[in-house]
Design a protein around this motif. Structure first.
Motif, PDB file in Angstrom:
ATOM      1  N   LEU A  49       0.828  -1.213   0.000  1.00  0.00           N
ATOM      2  CA  LEU A  49       0.000   0.000   0.000  1.00  0.00           C
ATOM      3  C   LEU A  49       0.861   1.261   0.000  1.00  0.00           C
ATOM      4  N   GLN A  50       1.940   1.240   0.770  1.00  0.00           N
ATOM      5  CA  GLN A  50       2.843   2.396   0.799  1.00  0.00           C
ATOM      6  C   GLN A  50       3.473   2.616  -0.571  1.00  0.00           C
ATOM      7  N   GLN A  60       0.988   4.156  -2.883  1.00  0.00           N
ATOM      8  CA  GLN A  60       0.833   5.588  -2.608  1.00  0.00           C
ATOM      9  C   GLN A  60       1.980   6.394  -3.215  1.00  0.00           C
ATOM     10  N   ASP A  61       3.195   5.881  -3.097  1.00  0.00           N
ATOM     11  CA  ASP A  61       4.357   6.557  -3.686  1.00  0.00           C
ATOM     12  C   ASP A  61       4.240   6.614  -5.207  1.00  0.00           C
ATOM     13  N   LEU A  77       1.513   6.377  -6.961  1.00  0.00           N
ATOM     14  CA  LEU A  77       0.391   7.241  -7.308  1.00  0.00           C
ATOM     15  C   LEU A  77       0.813   8.705  -7.278  1.00  0.00           C
ATOM     16  N   GLN A  78       1.553   9.093  -6.255  1.00  0.00           N
ATOM     17  CA  GLN A  78       2.006  10.482  -6.150  1.00  0.00           C
ATOM     18  C   GLN A  78       2.929  10.843  -7.316  1.00  0.00           C
ATOM     19  N   GLN A  93      -4.661   2.970  -8.623  1.00  0.00           N
ATOM     20  CA  GLN A  93      -5.763   3.118  -7.668  1.00  0.00           C
ATOM     21  C   GLN A  93      -6.522   1.804  -7.495  1.00  0.00           C
ATOM     22  N   SER A 146      -4.327  -0.593  -5.513  1.00  0.00           N
ATOM     23  CA  SER A 146      -4.276  -0.123  -4.140  1.00  0.00           C
ATOM     24  C   SER A 146      -5.561  -0.497  -3.397  1.00  0.00           C
ATOM     25  N   ARG A 197      -6.004  -2.865  -0.198  1.00  0.00           N
ATOM     26  CA  ARG A 197      -6.636  -2.308   0.999  1.00  0.00           C
ATOM     27  C   ARG A 197      -7.777  -3.219   1.475  1.00  0.00           C
TER      28      ARG A 197
END
Length: 121
Positions: free
Chosen positions: A15-16, A19-20, A22-23, A97, A100, A104
């Motif tokens: 998940l981390q 997020q990285d 995705l950013q 997304q 992720s 999740r």
């Protein structure tokens, strides 16, 4: 139980990473949108110029005269390329997304399973 704990840690790390990623993808899309806006402004300027107007291109510290049709073609090509890159980046964002969200959901289900296994505390 230990296997579930290890899987939970793997999911958390995944998940981390999502997020990285995705950013990074969002940052890339913003840069592309900025470049697209700049090139559209140049294209608009070209459309407002007389046919015999001189166009100069900055190459290093030197301004070089450029043919209007060549300059216009270059900007049109850039806009086409940028548009395709934006589409590709948006697809990448959606894929990240979805992955992720899948991780999740798996993580939540695993946490629920572990809580039920522990029983009332």
């Amino acid at each position: 139980m230990e296997r579930d704990q290890k899987r939970l840690q793997e999911l958390s790390e995944a998940l981390q990473k999502f997020q990285d990623d995705l950013q990074s993808a969002i940052d890339a899309r913003q840069r592309l949108e900025s470049q697209q806006a700049e090139n559209k402004a140049v294209q608009k300027e070209f459309n407002g110029l007389d046919e015999d107007a001189d166009i100069y291109r900055l190459v290093g510290p030197v301004l070089l005269k450029q043919d209007k049709s060549e300059a216009k073609s270059t900007v049109d090509g850039r806009l086409d390329f940028i548009g395709k890159e934006i589409t590709r980046t948006e697809t990448r964002i959606k894929d990240i997304q979805q992955s992720s969200e899948k991780s999740r959901m798996e993580m939540m289900q695993l946490q629920q399973k572990m809580q039920l296994a522990q029983g009332p505390g």
